[in-house]
Motif scaffolding. Structure first.
Motif, PDB file in Angstrom:
ATOM      1  N   ASN A   1       0.837  -1.205   0.000  1.00 22.32           N
ATOM      2  CA  ASN A   1       0.000   0.000   0.000  1.00 22.32           C
ATOM      3  C   ASN A   1       0.868   1.250   0.000  1.00 22.32           C
ATOM      4  OD1 ASN A   1      -2.205  -1.611   0.031  1.00 22.32           O
ATOM      5  ND2 ASN A   1      -2.947  -1.008   2.068  1.00 22.32           N
ATOM      6  N   PRO A   2       0.305   2.373  -0.450  1.00 20.06           N
ATOM      7  CA  PRO A   2       1.069   3.627  -0.376  1.00 20.06           C
ATOM      8  C   PRO A   2       1.198   4.089   1.074  1.00 20.06           C
ATOM      9  CG  PRO A   2      -1.153   4.021  -1.183  1.00 20.06           C
ATOM     10  CD  PRO A   2      -0.986   2.536  -1.109  1.00 20.06           C
ATOM     11  N   LEU A   3       2.287   4.789   1.351  1.00 21.72           N
ATOM     12  CA  LEU A   3       2.487   5.308   2.700  1.00 21.72           C
ATOM     13  C   LEU A   3       2.747   6.806   2.660  1.00 21.72           C
ATOM     14  CD1 LEU A   3       5.706   6.042   3.588  1.00 21.72           C
ATOM     15  CD2 LEU A   3       5.941   3.591   3.164  1.00 21.72           C
ATOM     16  N   THR A   4       2.336   7.461   3.745  1.00 19.53           N
ATOM     17  CA  THR A   4       2.614   8.877   3.935  1.00 19.53           C
ATOM     18  C   THR A   4       3.026   9.104   5.369  1.00 19.53           C
ATOM     19  OG1 THR A   4       0.989   9.558   2.259  1.00 19.53           O
ATOM     20  CG2 THR A   4       1.676  11.227   3.863  1.00 19.53           C
ATOM     21  N   VAL A   5       4.124   9.802   5.572  1.00 20.16           N
ATOM     22  CA  VAL A   5       4.559  10.229   6.894  1.00 20.16           C
ATOM     23  C   VAL A   5       4.553  11.752   6.880  1.00 20.16           C
ATOM     24  CG1 VAL A   5       6.353  10.096   8.641  1.00 20.16           C
ATOM     25  CG2 VAL A   5       5.999   8.173   7.084  1.00 20.16           C
ATOM     26  N   LYS A   6       3.818  12.329   7.819  1.00 15.61           N
ATOM     27  CA  LYS A   6       3.552  13.766   7.756  1.00 15.61           C
ATOM     28  C   LYS A   6       4.596  14.607   8.484  1.00 15.61           C
ATOM     29  CE  LYS A   6      -1.437  13.118   7.358  1.00 15.61           C
ATOM     30  NZ  LYS A   6      -2.752  13.368   7.987  1.00 15.61           N
ATOM     31  N   CYS A   7       4.808  15.807   7.942  1.00 15.32           N
ATOM     32  CA  CYS A   7       5.719  16.775   8.550  1.00 15.32           C
ATOM     33  C   CYS A   7       5.213  18.167   8.218  1.00 15.32           C
ATOM     34  CB  CYS A   7       7.133  16.582   7.999  1.00 15.32           C
ATOM     35  SG  CYS A   7       8.319  17.857   8.491  1.00 15.32           S
ATOM     36  N   THR A   8       5.108  19.012   9.221  1.00 15.18           N
ATOM     37  CA  THR A   8       4.808  20.425   9.008  1.00 15.18           C
ATOM     38  C   THR A   8       5.905  21.249   9.661  1.00 15.18           C
ATOM     39  OG1 THR A   8       3.413  20.522  10.972  1.00 15.18           O
ATOM     40  CG2 THR A   8       2.313  20.073   8.879  1.00 15.18           C
ATOM     41  N   TYR A   9       6.095  22.442   9.152  1.00 12.00           N
ATOM     42  CA  TYR A   9       7.215  23.246   9.625  1.00 12.00           C
ATOM     43  C   TYR A   9       6.780  24.692   9.845  1.00 12.00           C
ATOM     44  CZ  TYR A   9       7.284  25.045   4.890  1.00 12.00           C
ATOM     45  OH  TYR A   9       6.922  25.638   3.706  1.00 12.00           O
ATOM     46  N   SER A  10       7.640  25.409  10.529  1.00 12.38           N
ATOM     47  CA  SER A  10       7.430  26.841  10.722  1.00 12.38           C
ATOM     48  C   SER A  10       8.778  27.538  10.625  1.00 12.38           C
ATOM     49  CB  SER A  10       6.788  27.120  12.086  1.00 12.38           C
ATOM     50  OG  SER A  10       6.688  28.510  12.315  1.00 12.38           O
ATOM     51  N   VAL A  11       8.868  28.509   9.717  1.00 11.62           N
ATOM     52  CA  VAL A  11      10.089  29.299   9.559  1.00 11.62           C
ATOM     53  C   VAL A  11       9.687  30.736   9.262  1.00 11.62           C
ATOM     54  CG1 VAL A  11      11.506  27.386   8.709  1.00 11.62           C
ATOM     55  CG2 VAL A  11      10.222  28.787   7.079  1.00 11.62           C
ATOM     56  N   SER A  12      10.616  31.640   9.393  1.00  9.15           N
ATOM     57  CA  SER A  12      10.318  33.034   9.062  1.00  9.15           C
ATOM     58  C   SER A  12      10.826  33.394   7.671  1.00  9.15           C
ATOM     59  CB  SER A  12      10.925  33.970  10.111  1.00  9.15           C
ATOM     60  OG  SER A  12      12.289  33.676  10.305  1.00  9.15           O
ATOM     61  N   GLY A  13      11.750  32.575   7.162  1.00  9.84           N
ATOM     62  CA  GLY A  13      12.286  32.821   5.825  1.00  9.84           C
ATOM     63  C   GLY A  13      11.891  31.692   4.896  1.00  9.84           C
ATOM     64  N   ASN A  14      12.875  31.154   4.205  1.00  8.24           N
ATOM     65  CA  ASN A  14      12.641  30.014   3.313  1.00  8.24           C
ATOM     66  C   ASN A  14      13.150  28.736   3.975  1.00  8.24           C
ATOM     67  OD1 ASN A  14      11.639  31.586   1.085  1.00  8.24           O
ATOM     68  ND2 ASN A  14      13.739  32.278   0.788  1.00  8.24           N
ATOM     69  N   PRO A  15      12.383  27.666   3.880  1.00  6.02           N
ATOM     70  CA  PRO A  15      12.805  26.446   4.566  1.00  6.02           C
ATOM     71  C   PRO A  15      13.755  25.589   3.744  1.00  6.02           C
ATOM     72  CG  PRO A  15      10.681  26.081   3.564  1.00  6.02           C
ATOM     73  CD  PRO A  15      11.063  27.515   3.248  1.00  6.02           C
ATOM     74  N   TYR A  16      14.742  25.048   4.417  1.00  3.14           N
ATOM     75  CA  TYR A  16      15.494  23.924   3.895  1.00  3.14           C
ATOM     76  C   TYR A  16      14.965  22.711   4.661  1.00  3.14           C
ATOM     77  CZ  TYR A  16      19.075  26.936   1.706  1.00  3.14           C
ATOM     78  OH  TYR A  16      19.748  27.837   0.938  1.00  3.14           O
ATOM     79  N   LEU A  17      14.503  21.699   3.964  1.00  2.32           N
ATOM     80  CA  LEU A  17      13.814  20.578   4.607  1.00  2.32           C
ATOM     81  C   LEU A  17      14.523  19.265   4.310  1.00  2.32           C
ATOM     82  CD1 LEU A  17      10.369  21.945   3.589  1.00  2.32           C
ATOM     83  CD2 LEU A  17      10.961  21.446   5.965  1.00  2.32           C
ATOM     84  N   PHE A  18      14.563  18.400   5.297  1.00  4.65           N
ATOM     85  CA  PHE A  18      15.279  17.127   5.196  1.00  4.65           C
ATOM     86  C   PHE A  18      14.406  16.003   5.747  1.00  4.65           C
ATOM     87  CE2 PHE A  18      19.514  19.036   4.566  1.00  4.65           C
ATOM     88  CZ  PHE A  18      19.306  20.308   5.069  1.00  4.65           C
ATOM     89  N   TRP A  19      14.586  14.804   5.205  1.00  3.50           N
ATOM     90  CA  TRP A  19      14.061  13.587   5.796  1.00  3.50           C
ATOM     91  C   TRP A  19      15.224  12.625   6.032  1.00  3.50           C
ATOM     92  CZ3 TRP A  19       9.723  12.242   8.125  1.00  3.50           C
ATOM     93  CH2 TRP A  19       8.538  12.936   7.851  1.00  3.50           C
ATOM     94  N   TYR A  20      15.206  12.035   7.242  1.00  6.33           N
ATOM     95  CA  TYR A  20      16.191  11.023   7.606  1.00  6.33           C
ATOM     96  C   TYR A  20      15.437   9.785   8.076  1.00  6.33           C
ATOM     97  CZ  TYR A  20      19.836  14.650   7.763  1.00  6.33           C
ATOM     98  OH  TYR A  20      20.718  15.658   7.450  1.00  6.33           O
TER      99      TYR A  20
ATOM    100  N   TYR B   1      14.892  19.169   0.416  1.00  2.55           N
ATOM    101  CA  TYR B   1      14.371  20.225  -0.440  1.00  2.55           C
ATOM    102  C   TYR B   1      15.092  21.516  -0.086  1.00  2.55           C
ATOM    103  CZ  TYR B   1      11.449  23.901  -2.294  1.00  2.55           C
ATOM    104  OH  TYR B   1      11.021  25.017  -2.966  1.00  2.55           O
ATOM    105  N   ILE B   2      15.680  22.130  -1.121  1.00  2.00           N
ATOM    106  CA  ILE B   2      16.326  23.428  -0.937  1.00  2.00           C
ATOM    107  C   ILE B   2      15.567  24.458  -1.765  1.00  2.00           C
ATOM    108  CG2 ILE B   2      18.447  24.751  -1.185  1.00  2.00           C
ATOM    109  CD1 ILE B   2      18.623  22.532   0.887  1.00  2.00           C
ATOM    110  N   THR B   3      15.407  24.172  -3.035  1.00  2.00           N
ATOM    111  CA  THR B   3      14.677  25.037  -3.941  1.00  2.00           C
ATOM    112  C   THR B   3      14.342  24.224  -5.180  1.00  2.00           C
ATOM    113  OG1 THR B   3      14.703  27.174  -5.079  1.00  2.00           O
ATOM    114  CG2 THR B   3      16.729  25.897  -5.112  1.00  2.00           C
TER     115      THR B   3
END
Lengths: 115, 116
Positions: free
Chosen positions: A17-36, A50-52
């Motif tokens: 089956n497909p899977l989804t693991v959720k993540c939400t963020y809060s920043v004041s500028g632009n986010p750099y986001l990582f999954w480990y 994700y950088i851009t």
């Protein structure tokens, strides 16, 4: 300030089956986001970032994540789960510019894939 | 996973002991980190050595003392620990850019510490 939330302590999904693991963020500028990912008795391993650029980021082991700026989310997805995907997954964020240059990690989500 | 190594993998110590954790990175990175991982808690950043400058989390007790003799080696010296210090201690490294931007971190397997 930068922060990240993983709203689910545990996600259960059947193999195939497909899977989804959720993540939400809060920043004041632009986010750099990582999954480990962390397998038992191991350190964290980088999956993707994700950088851009394209909102859909493809990473290791068939995982991908979608950056959604309006919803401030960066959910991890995989079309077909494997039992071997069972592990602890961490989302991390860094605020750019002006935030801490060191990423902030979420609490982690335990993914359990049932045969 | 041989990019960042940690020794020992497991350590049991009494509250009056002194021990050290060792981390070595073979990736040519210029920044190294110590994290504490406890069950059901977020990953806690303890110390960062970046471009030979030390950054620390002010909430880390003084019974933890880091040492970074060069860009490839990192130690965490432990003394008079408490049972609540039992956790997985993770070392990581990354390449930090000129503007202080941290890229992807690479983690070691961790040292499982038990304080009796």
């Amino acid at each position: 300030a930068q922060s990240v939330a993983q709203p689910e302590d545990q996600v259960n999904v059947a193999e195939g089956n497909p899977l989804t693991v959720k993540c939400t963020y809060s920043v004041s500028g632009n986010p750099y986001l990582f999954w480990y990912v962390q397998y038992p008795n191991r350190g964290l391993q980088f999956l993707l970032k994700y950088i851009t650029g394209d909102n859909l980021v493809k990473g290791s082991y068939g995982f991908e994540a979608e950056f959604n700026k309006s919803q401030t989310s960066f959910h991890l997805k995989k079309p077909s789960a494997l039992v071997s995907d069972s592990a602890l997954y961490f989302c991390a964020v860094r605020d750019e510019p002006g935030g801490s240059y060191i990423p902030t990690f979420g609490r982690g989500t335990s993914l359990i894939v049932h045969p | 996973e041989t990019g960042v190594t940690q020794t020992p993998r497991h350590l049991v110590m009494g509250m009056t002991n002194k021990k050290s954790l060792k981390c070595e990175q073979h990736l040519g990175h210029n920044a190294m980190y110590w994290y504490k991982q406890s069950a059901k808690k977020p990953l806690e950043l303890m110390f960062v050595y970046s471009l030979e400058e030390r950054v620390e989390n002010n909430s880390v007790p003084s019974r933890f003392s880091p040492e970074c003799p060069n860009s490839s080696h990192l130690f965490l010296h432990l003394h008079t620990l408490q049972p609540e210090d039992s956790a997985l201690y993770l070392c990581a490294s990354s390449q930090e850019g000129a503007s202080g931007i941290t890229d992807t971190q690479y983690f070691g397997p961790g040292t499982r510490l038990t304080v009796l």
